[in-house]
Design a protein around this motif. Structure first.
Motif, PDB file in Angstrom:
ATOM      1  N   LEU A 164      58.696  43.241  56.419  1.00  0.00           N
ATOM      2  CA  LEU A 164      59.421  42.599  57.523  1.00  0.00           C
ATOM      3  C   LEU A 164      59.414  43.480  58.754  1.00  0.00           C
ATOM      4  O   LEU A 164      59.607  44.701  58.671  1.00  0.00           O
ATOM      5  N   VAL A 165      59.154  42.849  59.915  1.00  0.00           N
ATOM      6  CA  VAL A 165      59.338  43.520  61.206  1.00  0.00           C
ATOM      7  C   VAL A 165      60.250  42.661  62.070  1.00  0.00           C
ATOM      8  O   VAL A 165      60.203  41.427  62.003  1.00  0.00           O
ATOM      9  N   SER A 191      52.502  42.225  63.544  1.00  0.00           N
ATOM     10  CA  SER A 191      53.020  41.091  62.787  1.00  0.00           C
ATOM     11  C   SER A 191      52.044  40.636  61.718  1.00  0.00           C
ATOM     12  O   SER A 191      52.419  39.884  60.816  1.00  0.00           O
ATOM     13  N   ALA A 192      50.799  41.076  61.794  1.00  0.00           N
ATOM     14  CA  ALA A 192      49.782  40.644  60.838  1.00  0.00           C
ATOM     15  C   ALA A 192      50.159  41.102  59.434  1.00  0.00           C
ATOM     16  O   ALA A 192      50.416  42.281  59.190  1.00  0.00           O
ATOM     17  N   GLY A 193      50.190  40.154  58.512  1.00  0.00           N
ATOM     18  CA  GLY A 193      50.484  40.484  57.125  1.00  0.00           C
ATOM     19  C   GLY A 193      51.937  40.785  56.838  1.00  0.00           C
ATOM     20  O   GLY A 193      52.284  41.180  55.728  1.00  0.00           O
ATOM     21  N   GLN A 194      52.811  40.570  57.818  1.00  0.00           N
ATOM     22  CA  GLN A 194      54.236  40.829  57.662  1.00  0.00           C
ATOM     23  C   GLN A 194      55.023  39.543  57.919  1.00  0.00           C
ATOM     24  O   GLN A 194      54.547  38.633  58.583  1.00  0.00           O
ATOM     25  N   TRP A 195      56.230  39.495  57.390  1.00  0.00           N
ATOM     26  CA  TRP A 195      57.161  38.473  57.839  1.00  0.00           C
ATOM     27  C   TRP A 195      57.770  38.920  59.157  1.00  0.00           C
ATOM     28  O   TRP A 195      58.046  40.113  59.356  1.00  0.00           O
ATOM     29  N   LEU A 196      57.955  37.955  60.064  1.00  0.00           N
ATOM     30  CA  LEU A 196      58.582  38.225  61.349  1.00  0.00           C
ATOM     31  C   LEU A 196      60.034  37.780  61.318  1.00  0.00           C
ATOM     32  O   LEU A 196      60.340  36.669  60.870  1.00  0.00           O
ATOM     33  N   LEU A 197      60.918  38.613  61.818  1.00  0.00           N
ATOM     34  CA  LEU A 197      62.309  38.230  62.050  1.00  0.00           C
ATOM     35  C   LEU A 197      62.513  38.201  63.556  1.00  0.00           C
ATOM     36  O   LEU A 197      62.328  39.223  64.227  1.00  0.00           O
TER      37      LEU A 197
END
Length: 584
Positions: A164-165, A191-197
């Motif tokens: 998460l970022v 954000s690539a490959g991560q969940w965005l908050l």
């Protein structure tokens, strides 16, 4: 073969083009470039005059009423609308466009071109928030239990898991001088490959006032158009999924639970997003969920920051704040059911009088579907679509009646004129794609032109001059300069005298209107077309698009223009010459 030409060959080709252009200009200057239209202009004006504001209003006040429930593709309202149109074509005497065996007797069904679309209905979903291997919160969503502090909004990936970022508001806007994703990159994060908050909306002083330098001080599209944030997230680097904090700002809903119920109503309805083919398993879009500040704070616990603190920091100086949430992980699971749905185009025609030319056709098109019933429980929920595209639909009925009256008086068109009312336009031009690509009831190689009408009843508030005496013509010279010139000449000689505005007549126009209506599916086959349009407005795709807001006098004049152009194309000796490459 290389795509690059040797220099000497390129120079030779350039000289040939220049010489050819000069010869063409010389030949053109030796002749009158003004096209001749109509052997009998008063006769055309006689039948143009049968198209009246009162007749258009009589159709539209009924067609755009609540009775048809917003005419969403594959719903009861759309099917009732198809029946109404079929009955009208039968009443005025136009023929159904089915093979002879299917056309007799002239039941309304003979005017229908059925086809199948495929919808996707939400089954269930799960969202799990973790710190390392420890579950912080787990939520499950079904149509019966849509959620209370978190809910599903969009996306179809069956399973997504990742870190998460936090990316601020998820905004990237050079004009407003604010870019969360640039800050993310500067911090060495992606954000690539991560969940965005991300936070909902934008920095706001109040629900009506932005802190960003918007043109009028009101919230920008970053608050009013959720998919702008989705696009920005994808452009920054494909995320595993997106979490939006939905209750942290002045525009926050009174109840996330109420918002969840509305969102699930849309997701569980298979008509919401449909296609001509069953959804392919490989087309997986990252999921989007809205969550509460309380859940977000639990995810952010390891950072020592809360949503309220992070938001206050950003709003104070309008500088992005981004960070990695080191031990947080997010996992989601979604299931859907593919549902086949029946819908139909409505197709009628007036057969040409010339024994040879009657096998060629001029297709007039308009979509009669709209976007249906707005999710929710209160207020006006029916999107009646009076302008979009009730205006074009009733224009086709009036043009058909004018041609049929002329035919009964011995002045029928030499070529056949086809009236194509398509469904599924709002879902991605599906009805016209089915007609043009799968089952053209009249051969495309004998289709000499398409005149498409979509939204000709209202005024564009962004029109540069504020004029009310205009119509946008789009694409008219992409394939046939002759068709473009004939249309201008008809406007002149019949005394309609509209301003023929080419504001959007470019493949480079950022609105891309030239590919946003049903002419696209004819133009891609090299068929000359004109798209008649008067622009979007504040009620576009909203419940305020009502029949009492239509300018029926101008609607009648534009409809008469389309009739006159169709008359000319249907009666001249040769079809409009193909002179351009179109948009292939």
């Amino acid at each position: 073969m290389s795509r690059l030409l040797p220099r000497t060959l390129a120079i030779c080709l350039l000289l040939m083009v220049l010489v050819g252009s000069a010869l063409g200009q010389a030949a053109e200057s030796a002749t009158d470039p003004t096209p001749t239209v109509f052997e009998d202009t008063p006769l055309v004006q006689q039948y143009q005059a049968t198209i009246t504001p009162d007749d258009l209003a009589a159709h539209l006040y009924f067609f755009a009423s609540d009775h048809f429930e917003g005419r969403e593709t594959a719903t009861r309202g759309q099917k009732m609308a198809a029946g109404y149109l079929a009955a009208q074509y039968r009443k005025l005497g136009a023929r159904p466009a089915q093979p002879p065996a299917a056309a007799a007797p002239l039941a309304p069904e003979a005017y229908l071109q059925p086809f199948t679309v495929y919808g996707r209905a939400f089954g269930d979903g799960a969202l799990t928030l973790m710190h390392g291997a420890d579950t912080v919160a787990a939520r499950r969503f079904t149509p019966a239990q849509p959620g209370t502090d978190a809910y599903y909004v969009w996306g179809n990936a069956a399973h997504r898991e990742g870190g998460l970022v936090f990316a601020g508001y998820g905004i990237s806007d050079a004009e407003l001088g604010y870019d969360d994703y640039a800050a993310l990159a500067n911090a060495g994060l992606s954000s690539a490959g991560q969940w965005l908050l991300i936070l909902d909306d934008e920095p706001l002083a109040s629900a009506e006032t932005s802190l960003l330098p918007t043109e009028d001080g009101a919230p920008s599209a970053w608050s009013t158009n959720l998919f702008q944030k989705i696009r920005a997230a994808f452009q920054a680097g494909a995320p595993r999924g997106i979490l939006i904090v939905g209750d942290a700002g002045p525009r926050a809903p009174e109840s996330l639970a109420a918002e969840a119920a509305i969102a699930m109503e849309g997701a569980a309805k298979p008509q919401g997003s449909v296609s001509l083919e069953p959804p392919a398993a490989g087309l997986a879009y990252p999921p989007l969920f809205v969550i509460s500040s309380e859940l977000a704070d639990q995810l952010l616990a390891s950072t020592g920051r809360t949503v309220a603190e992070l938001k206050a920091d950003i709003d104070a100086d309008l500088q992005p704040t981004v960070l990695a949430v080191e031990d947080a992980r997010v996992s989601s699971r979604l299931t859907f059911e593919t549902v086949p749905l029946g819908t139909e185009n409505v197709v009628a025609y007036i057969e040409g009088s010339d024994p040879v030319l009657k096998d060629e056709v001029v297709v007039l098109s308009a979509h009669y579907d709209h976007i249906g019933i707005k999710p929710g429980t209160e207020g006006d929920r029916i999107n009646n679509g009076a302008d979009d595209d009730g205006s074009g639909t009733v224009a086709l009925l009036e043009i058909a009646e004018a041609f049929q009256t002329a035919k009964e008086n011995g002045h029928g068109p030499r070529r056949s004129v086809v009236f194509l009312n398509v469904s599924g336009e709002e879902k991605g031009l599906l009805g016209s794609a089915y007609y043009a690509d799968t089952e053209p009831l009249f051969p495309l190689e004998q289709t000499v032109a398409n005149l498409n009408i979509d939204m000709i009843g209202r005024y564009d508030p962004t029109h540069p001059t504020g004029s009310e005496n205009y119509v946008y013509i789009i694409g008219s010279n992409l394939i046939s300069q002759e068709l473009h010139d004939l249309n201008l000449r008809v406007n002149e000689v019949t005394g309609i005298a509209l301003e023929m505005d080419e504001r959007f007549n470019s493949k480079d126009d950022p609105n891309q209107f030239y590919r946003r209506s049903d002419h696209w599916n004819f133009g891609k086959h090299g068929i000359p077309f004109i798209f008649f349009f008067t622009g979007t407005h504040e009620d576009y795709h909203d419940v305020g698009d009502e029949p009492q807001k239509i300018d029926y006098d101008r609607l009648a004049r534009i409809t008469r223009l389309v009739f006159g152009t169709a008359w000319q194309v249907a009666n001249q000796d040769d079809p409009p010459a193909v002179s351009g490459t179109g948009f292939n």
